[in-house]
Design a protein around this motif. Structure first.
Motif, PDB file in Angstrom:
ATOM      1  N   THR A 157       0.862  -1.184   0.000  1.00 21.82           N
ATOM      2  CA  THR A 157       0.000   0.000   0.000  1.00 21.82           C
ATOM      3  C   THR A 157       0.900   1.235   0.000  1.00 21.82           C
ATOM      4  N   VAL A 170      -0.981  -5.034   2.953  1.00 23.64           N
ATOM      5  CA  VAL A 170      -2.134  -5.844   3.338  1.00 23.64           C
ATOM      6  C   VAL A 170      -1.695  -7.291   3.307  1.00 23.64           C
ATOM      7  N   ASP A 177      -8.055 -10.367   4.771  1.00 20.46           N
ATOM      8  CA  ASP A 177      -7.148  -9.230   4.646  1.00 20.46           C
ATOM      9  C   ASP A 177      -6.879  -8.614   6.015  1.00 20.46           C
ATOM     10  N   ARG A 179      -4.632  -5.334   7.450  1.00 18.76           N
ATOM     11  CA  ARG A 179      -3.822  -4.179   7.076  1.00 18.76           C
ATOM     12  C   ARG A 179      -2.648  -4.043   8.034  1.00 18.76           C
ATOM     13  N   ARG A 210      -9.416   2.497   8.411  1.00 21.32           N
ATOM     14  CA  ARG A 210      -9.287   1.065   8.121  1.00 21.32           C
ATOM     15  C   ARG A 210     -10.583   0.445   7.620  1.00 21.32           C
ATOM     16  N   THR A 213     -11.499  -3.227   8.163  1.00 17.86           N
ATOM     17  CA  THR A 213     -10.454  -4.217   7.898  1.00 17.86           C
ATOM     18  C   THR A 213      -9.597  -4.397   9.147  1.00 17.86           C
ATOM     19  N   MET A 215      -6.497  -4.606  11.535  1.00 14.16           N
ATOM     20  CA  MET A 215      -5.286  -3.803  11.366  1.00 14.16           C
ATOM     21  C   MET A 215      -4.280  -4.094  12.457  1.00 14.16           C
TER      22      MET A 215
END
Length: 302
Positions: A157, A170, A177, A179, A210, A213, A215
């Motif tokens: 990313t 990621v 997924d 992050r 986020r 997602t 993290m």
């Protein structure tokens, strides 16, 4: 002594980091108990009653603010995968020789390395090309280089912009997924407090964006829970794994005086999708930071 400690405590109470020397002193907030207690003793010896009351009030506020900050509730879903994460600031690459055997010994799944300059990155690539085939790096000299290494597949990313490298990626964790974001804002040196505050603000923005997602935000934050700019990152819903594993306030810097004296400025922060099973601070030669090794578990959302 009372005037100085009162000024720092007032900034903590007002949720501001203010100007030099307040941000620097906030990193060592628990240790302000010492001069405040000494001021109380002197006030007792001098029979200065206003000073006694003043010192007792400051001690009460310090005791209140020393309590850990942030949420600690556990995720409700079933565990999906266990991960071991290591973060280490190798101080201009000098701690690389000690980091290599630590990685071999502890076998983390994901490694965040700050201040990993050209030689450090070449060494890690040579030693771990097979074991950690996936990486996302900012290749630079001095303190600006950094790298995220992973056993798990990574997609790069844009990361977070700063004076020092903060790459992002990621990771594919059993089809989910996750992050990853390395943190390494500028330290709050005199004349650089504004830069430090802005870069912590960018990390907060990344954490807030986020969008559901899971993290992991890890690295050398150059900030402790007593800094307002760091608490705002926690306020996005991230949790500090050291606190979850009952290691809050364990110093990570400077390593030459830790754990007897220091500040916890190296962190692994995780979203509410994770639980933390353990957190250990590792002493590595050649660097002024202790490495942080955590065992976490990704949970299905309830």
């Amino acid at each position: 002594m009372l005037a100085g400690t009162s000024a720092v405590v007032a900034c903590r109470a007002a949720d501001i980091d203010a100007l030099t020397p307040v941000p620097q002193l906030l990193a060592f907030l628990p240790w302000l108990l010492v001069p405040t207690a000494l001021a109380l003793l002197l006030a007792l010896l001098a029979r200065w009653r206003p000073g006694m009351v003043w010192a007792l009030l400051v001690l009460a506020f310090l005791a209140w603010f020393i309590e850990p900050y942030g949420r600690v509730d556990e995720p409700g879903g079933t565990p999906l995968a266990e991960l071991r994460v290591l973060t280490s600031n190798v101080e201009f690459g000098r701690g690389t020789a000690s980091l290599v055997p630590a990685i071999r010994r502890h076998k983390p799944d994901i490694v965040f390395v700050e201040e990993c300059e050209y030689t450090c990155q070449a060494t890690l690539r040579r030693e771990f090309a097979a074991g950690y085939p996936y990486r996302q790096a900012v290749v630079a000299g001095g303190s600006k280089g950094s790298v995220v290494m992973s056993r798990l597949s990574l997609t790069g990313t844009t990361g977070v912009s700063g004076e020092m490298g903060m790459p992002g990626a990621v990771a594919d964790v059993r089809g989910h997924d996750v992050r990853l974001q390395l943190a390494h804002p500028m330290p709050p040196l005199p004349g650089q407090v504004g830069v430090w505050r802005r870069e912590l603000g960018r990390l907060r923005t990344a954490a807030a964006a986020r969008s559901g997602t899971p993290m992991i935000l890890a690295g050398d934050f150059n900030a402790s829970q007593d800094h307002a700019a760091f608490r705002r990152i926690l306020d996005t819903g991230l949790r500090d794994t050291a606190r979850l594993a009952d290691q809050d306030r364990t110093p990570s810097w400077p390593s030459r005086t830790a754990p007897a004296f220091g500040a916890q400025i190296d962190h692994v922060l995780v979203s509410e999708d994770f639980s933390a099973n353990s957190a250990r601070f590792l002493d590595l030669a050649g660097t002024d930071h202790r490495a942080l090794l955590v065992d976490i578990a990704l949970h299905r959302r309830g």
